[in-house]
Motif scaffolding. Sequence first.
Motif, PDB file in Angstrom:
ATOM      1  N   PRO A 116      23.973 -17.619  31.122  1.00 54.01           N
ATOM      2  CA  PRO A 116      24.468 -17.714  29.735  1.00 54.01           C
ATOM      3  C   PRO A 116      23.513 -17.044  28.747  1.00 54.01           C
ATOM      4  CG  PRO A 116      23.451 -19.777  30.369  1.00 54.01           C
ATOM      5  CD  PRO A 116      23.387 -18.897  31.594  1.00 54.01           C
ATOM      6  N   LEU A 117      23.382 -15.729  28.850  1.00 52.07           N
ATOM      7  CA  LEU A 117      22.372 -15.004  28.080  1.00 52.07           C
ATOM      8  C   LEU A 117      22.662 -14.985  26.585  1.00 52.07           C
ATOM      9  CD1 LEU A 117      21.751 -11.986  30.499  1.00 52.07           C
ATOM     10  CD2 LEU A 117      20.426 -14.092  30.274  1.00 52.07           C
ATOM     11  N   ASP A 118      23.926 -15.130  26.194  1.00 52.99           N
ATOM     12  CA  ASP A 118      24.281 -15.061  24.777  1.00 52.99           C
ATOM     13  C   ASP A 118      24.589 -16.420  24.163  1.00 52.99           C
ATOM     14  OD1 ASP A 118      24.057 -12.274  24.661  1.00 52.99           O
ATOM     15  OD2 ASP A 118      26.106 -12.001  25.398  1.00 52.99           O
ATOM     16  N   LEU A 119      24.309 -17.498  24.877  1.00 54.32           N
ATOM     17  CA  LEU A 119      24.703 -18.825  24.389  1.00 54.32           C
ATOM     18  C   LEU A 119      24.153 -19.142  22.997  1.00 54.32           C
ATOM     19  CD1 LEU A 119      26.346 -21.298  25.155  1.00 54.32           C
ATOM     20  CD2 LEU A 119      24.371 -22.175  26.403  1.00 54.32           C
ATOM     21  N   PRO A 120      22.877 -18.866  22.694  1.00 51.99           N
ATOM     22  CA  PRO A 120      22.379 -19.182  21.347  1.00 51.99           C
ATOM     23  C   PRO A 120      23.086 -18.414  20.230  1.00 51.99           C
ATOM     24  CG  PRO A 120      20.554 -18.849  22.863  1.00 51.99           C
ATOM     25  CD  PRO A 120      21.799 -18.376  23.568  1.00 51.99           C
ATOM     26  N   LEU A 138      21.359 -26.687  23.955  1.00 48.77           N
ATOM     27  CA  LEU A 138      21.843 -25.668  24.889  1.00 48.77           C
ATOM     28  C   LEU A 138      21.035 -25.736  26.179  1.00 48.77           C
ATOM     29  CD1 LEU A 138      22.180 -22.690  22.358  1.00 48.77           C
ATOM     30  CD2 LEU A 138      23.859 -24.472  22.910  1.00 48.77           C
ATOM     31  N   VAL A 139      21.729 -26.027  27.287  1.00 53.47           N
ATOM     32  CA  VAL A 139      21.063 -26.271  28.566  1.00 53.47           C
ATOM     33  C   VAL A 139      21.679 -25.394  29.654  1.00 53.47           C
ATOM     34  CG1 VAL A 139      20.497 -27.995  30.321  1.00 53.47           C
ATOM     35  CG2 VAL A 139      20.538 -28.646  27.892  1.00 53.47           C
ATOM     36  N   SER A 149      13.431 -18.195  34.158  1.00 60.27           N
ATOM     37  CA  SER A 149      12.529 -17.319  33.399  1.00 60.27           C
ATOM     38  C   SER A 149      13.286 -16.223  32.668  1.00 60.27           C
ATOM     39  CB  SER A 149      11.492 -16.699  34.341  1.00 60.27           C
ATOM     40  OG  SER A 149      10.651 -17.675  34.891  1.00 60.27           O
ATOM     41  N   VAL A 150      14.267 -15.624  33.348  1.00 59.74           N
ATOM     42  CA  VAL A 150      15.062 -14.563  32.721  1.00 59.74           C
ATOM     43  C   VAL A 150      15.770 -15.085  31.483  1.00 59.74           C
ATOM     44  CG1 VAL A 150      17.114 -13.113  33.014  1.00 59.74           C
ATOM     45  CG2 VAL A 150      15.374 -13.181  34.809  1.00 59.74           C
ATOM     46  N   ILE A 151      16.409 -16.251  31.606  1.00 61.50           N
ATOM     47  CA  ILE A 151      17.136 -16.819  30.471  1.00 61.50           C
ATOM     48  C   ILE A 151      16.182 -17.149  29.333  1.00 61.50           C
ATOM     49  CG2 ILE A 151      18.475 -18.811  29.695  1.00 61.50           C
ATOM     50  CD1 ILE A 151      19.730 -18.853  32.537  1.00 61.50           C
ATOM     51  N   ALA A 152      15.069 -17.813  29.630  1.00 65.21           N
ATOM     52  CA  ALA A 152      14.127 -18.198  28.580  1.00 65.21           C
ATOM     53  C   ALA A 152      13.588 -16.973  27.840  1.00 65.21           C
ATOM     54  CB  ALA A 152      12.986 -19.012  29.174  1.00 65.21           C
ATOM     55  N   PRO A 163      15.361 -22.627  25.597  1.00 69.41           N
ATOM     56  CA  PRO A 163      16.308 -23.590  26.157  1.00 69.41           C
ATOM     57  C   PRO A 163      15.839 -25.025  25.934  1.00 69.41           C
ATOM     58  CG  PRO A 163      15.993 -21.770  27.673  1.00 69.41           C
ATOM     59  CD  PRO A 163      14.984 -21.583  26.577  1.00 69.41           C
ATOM     60  N   ASP A 164      16.775 -25.889  25.609  1.00 67.05           N
ATOM     61  CA  ASP A 164      16.428 -27.283  25.337  1.00 67.05           C
ATOM     62  C   ASP A 164      16.119 -28.046  26.616  1.00 67.05           C
ATOM     63  OD1 ASP A 164      16.862 -27.602  22.334  1.00 67.05           O
ATOM     64  OD2 ASP A 164      18.740 -26.660  22.956  1.00 67.05           O
TER      65      ASP A 164
END
Length: 373
Positions: A116-120, A138-139, A149-152, A163-164
């Motif tokens: 979910p790379l665009d979630l924020p 957002l989790v 690591s990629v997502i963060a 990420p929360d």
Amino acid sequence: MPFPTLNIGDLVARIPIVQGGMGVGISLSRLASAVANEGGIGVIAAAMIGMKEPDVAKNPIEANVRALRRELQKAREMTQGIVGVNIMVALTTFGEMVRTSIEERADIIFSGAGLPLDLPKHLRDACDQKKEEFRTKLVPIVSSARAASVIAKKWITRFDYVPDAFVVEGPKAGGHLGFKAEEIDDPNHSLEAVIPQVVEAVKPFEDEKGRRIPVIAAGGVYTGEDITRFMELGAAGVQMGTRFVATHECDADDRFKQAYVDATEQDVTIIKSPVGMPGRAIGNSFIEAMREGAKKPFKCVFKCISTCEQEQTPYCIAAALINAMKGNLEKGFAFSGANVFRVDRIQSVHELVSSLQQEFEEAISKRFGMLRA
């Protein structure tokens, strides 16, 4: 020793248990609110949530948005606890489901089945459009330290958002799995191996932002002793799906729940899903027919999953899962976790949580040599 709390930002769950978001229609407002009332985090599954809407085939976006709003509002009427939504990245309605959840003030969005790379961005856009601040957490759901690591990194670089929390789903989970078929039984990919890796991977981001990023263990968590074990490995809590299916409050038909009670260890099988991922399910005549080459001709009316290979698949997975949820298992199948064969009865959510609490306390007592006489 009672359960510790699970803290995700300013949200505090009295017990460290997240109820897995199970589609299609397995975890809706009734189950989610029951878990939330016990102090856990209840989760509504967004996948094909509008399945009962009369216009779902003609207006899938509107039907699913309408149904999600209704389920979130119903949950709010039944609980003051923490309620989240599980939204798969692969859903064709992903953006609409995310924005609806935010606008309806879901406490948490859990998102997997893709990165979910665009979630924020959706959270930021909702705040800008509505001219107000939304506090939805957002989790992401991941299966490896690399994915975490990629997502963060992407979220921090693009949105200045960390990420929360992370849910780490291991290969013993039910439903679609984030592993290649050959990785499912590989000890290197076990939840026990991956949890410490993810805990270590998120530390630099915690240090950078000066806040904790809880890691939640999922996939094969069955007992209170399991909860103890994964928390000793660094997890802040656990996610459980299979255990909550076999409850009176689960939103599925009783015949679906009974399939869990009746399942043996030999019944648990890995299927190749039309969405392009392996999945764990309870084997039945429907699955056997698919493996033997039988086809269920269909016209795709739902267009629910962006990765579905509808021209090549022998059946519509949405229709199969809807049939199963309704108890028509001869026309579908039930996803389940690897430990489904251990389920021997249907009980209330309260009874389940109480038994997990007792098992947790007993496990802690054993570890400290303080078993009750």
